[in-house]
Design an enzyme around this catalytic site. Structure first.
Site, PDB file in Angstrom:
ATOM      1  N   SER A  27      -6.742   3.184  -2.292  1.00 19.13           N
ATOM      2  CA  SER A  27      -7.815   2.615  -1.648  1.00 19.13           C
ATOM      3  C   SER A  27      -7.696   1.010  -1.465  1.00 19.13           C
ATOM      4  CB  SER A  27      -9.027   3.034  -1.805  1.00 19.13           C
ATOM      5  OG  SER A  27      -9.578   2.710  -3.001  1.00 19.13           O
ATOM      6  N   PHE A  28      -8.047   0.385  -0.471  1.00 21.43           N
ATOM      7  CA  PHE A  28      -7.854  -0.975  -0.692  1.00 21.43           C
ATOM      8  C   PHE A  28      -8.340  -1.443  -1.853  1.00 21.43           C
ATOM      9  CE2 PHE A  28      -9.589  -5.255   0.321  1.00 21.43           C
ATOM     10  CZ  PHE A  28      -8.382  -5.966   0.582  1.00 21.43           C
ATOM     11  N   HIS A  76      12.368  -5.802   4.466  1.00 20.95           N
ATOM     12  CA  HIS A  76      11.856  -6.219   5.663  1.00 20.95           C
ATOM     13  C   HIS A  76      13.149  -6.575   6.663  1.00 20.95           C
ATOM     14  CE1 HIS A  76       7.947  -6.313   4.025  1.00 20.95           C
ATOM     15  NE2 HIS A  76       7.994  -7.688   3.659  1.00 20.95           N
ATOM     16  N   ARG A  85       2.339  -1.112  12.435  1.00 18.83           N
ATOM     17  CA  ARG A  85       0.749  -1.867  12.466  1.00 18.83           C
ATOM     18  C   ARG A  85       0.907  -2.437  13.740  1.00 18.83           C
ATOM     19  NH1 ARG A  85      -2.261  -6.020   7.950  1.00 18.83           N
ATOM     20  NH2 ARG A  85      -4.162  -5.168   8.527  1.00 18.83           N
ATOM     21  N   TYR A 123      -0.167   2.492  10.250  1.00 18.27           N
ATOM     22  CA  TYR A 123      -1.137   1.905   9.337  1.00 18.27           C
ATOM     23  C   TYR A 123      -2.646   2.308   9.467  1.00 18.27           C
ATOM     24  CZ  TYR A 123      -4.045  -1.726   7.147  1.00 18.27           C
ATOM     25  OH  TYR A 123      -4.929  -2.572   6.755  1.00 18.27           O
ATOM     26  N   LYS A 154      -8.001  -8.237   3.622  1.00 23.27           N
ATOM     27  CA  LYS A 154      -9.116  -7.517   4.045  1.00 23.27           C
ATOM     28  C   LYS A 154      -8.911  -6.105   4.365  1.00 23.27           C
ATOM     29  CE  LYS A 154     -12.267  -9.989   7.026  1.00 23.27           C
ATOM     30  NZ  LYS A 154     -12.643 -10.281   8.559  1.00 23.27           N
ATOM     31  N   TRP A 168       0.937  -1.242   0.022  1.00 27.85           N
ATOM     32  CA  TRP A 168       0.075  -0.099  -0.149  1.00 27.85           C
ATOM     33  C   TRP A 168       0.991   1.319   0.040  1.00 27.85           C
ATOM     34  CZ3 TRP A 168      -3.145   1.299   4.973  1.00 27.85           C
ATOM     35  CH2 TRP A 168      -3.959   2.446   4.577  1.00 27.85           C
TER      36      TRP A 168
END
Ligand code: A3P
Length: 305
Positions: A229-230, A105, A127, A194, A269, A59
């Site tokens: 947006s998701f 990461h 997050r 997040y 989700k 994202w």
């Protein structure tokens, strides 16, 4: 080394106290790839996203790319093309067009030294760890990281909170990062949450643009927020991305069309608080107790809803 379904990865790659994902360069030689990352020649305008897995990397990467281009246009490449642990040959990085939106990461101590010396920009997203655990659980089950699908409790106990954790674990990763950020006298690091990005995308995207010294008007910010947006980003992953350019997946996956499937499931989700559907009361209390102990000296504010 195939294991039974007791929460052990099929082929655990362990390096420097971390379980590493089975990306081809890490399978080949994790030490070599970590060292290549640490010694990567960097450019002053590189932007490095350093984010614990399942915290919104795809994202925020897409938002950063749009800001750098000053256009609300999706990248044809996926973020994996700029993913330092997954790029098959690090020489590819040298040929990428600047400013390069690199992402990783690896914990702070393994970041490219030159980028830190340069005072290069680092974007970090935090997050809440309960949603990270849930997101990772679904990710690992759908990528068949384990021989048999695990239930959430087993995953939580044996993997997420296990003795050797993914990239050293959420606590270690975030505490190490917090320490580095406290010493960041050049304001080279920005931490976004997040949950804040989800609740106030315009405000947080403006903050990101300011941090990157990118002058964009409100109209473009609104367009970027909308495109990222998701729902729209998930759709774009199906329709825009050039999957042949994804280096992280095997040949078998590419030809079997599984790359597309895999990328699509990364957008699962995209909500805050799915942990409530997975943590029992007892597990939640247990986690809170560990959190309070682990984070007793930390100023990190976590948003669980
Ligand atoms: P969930 O599994 O909870 O849905 P990463 O990119 O670091 O692997 O993180 C993946 C998580 O970010 C997934 O969480 C995914 O759905 C979520 N995500 C991706 N795009 C998003 C968006 N535009 N808005 C909110 N969440 C998003």
């Amino acid at each position: 080394m195939e294991q039974n379904g007791e929460g052990k990865p099929k082929v655990p790659i362990i390096f420097d106290g971390m379980v590493c994902p089975r990306l081809p360069p890490l399978v080949k030689d994790a030490k070599e790839r970590f060292e290549e990352i640490r010694d990567l020649p960097c450019k002053k305008d590189d932007v490095l996203l350093v984010i614990y897995p399942k915290s919104g990397t795809h994202w925020v990467w897409e938002i950063v790319c749009m800001l750098l281009k000053k256009k609300a246009e999706y990248m044809k490449e996926s973020k994996e093309f700029f993913f330092l642990e997954a790029i098959p040959d690090m020489s590819v990085v040298h040929n990428l067009v600047s400013p390069r939106p690199l992402n990783t990461h690896v914990p702070y101590r393994w970041l490219p030294k030159q980028h830190i010396e340069n005072g290069g920009k680092i974007v970090h997203v935090l997050r809440n760890p309960k949603d990270v655990a849930v997101s990772m659980y679904h990710h690992f089950n759908s990528t068949q990281e384990f021989v048999e699908p695990l239930d959430f409790k087993t995953f939580y106990e044996k993997v997420f909170m296990g003795p050797v954790q993914v990239f050293g674990g959420w606590f270690s990763f975030e505490k190490e990062f917090e320490e580095a950020e406290a010493k960041d006298t050049r304001s080279a690091i920005l931490t976004l949450h997040y949950e804040s990005l989800k609740k106030n995308p315009i405000q947080e995207t403006k903050k990101l643009a300011k941090f990157l010294n990118i002058d964009v008007n409100d109209e473009l910010i609104a367009e970027i927020v909308d495109k990222c947006s998701f729902k729209k980003l998930k759709e774009a992953t199906d329709t825009v991305k050039d999957f042949i350019k994804i280096p992280a997946v095997s040949e078998e996956m590419k030809h079997g069309g599984k790359a597309k499937e895999m990328m699509s499931m990364l957008y699962r989700k995209g909500e805050i608080g799915d942990w409530k559907n997975h943590f029992t009361v007892a597990l939640n209390e247990q986690f809170d107790a560990v959190f309070n102990l682990e984070m007793k000296d930390s100023k990190i504010q976590v948003q669980y809803e």
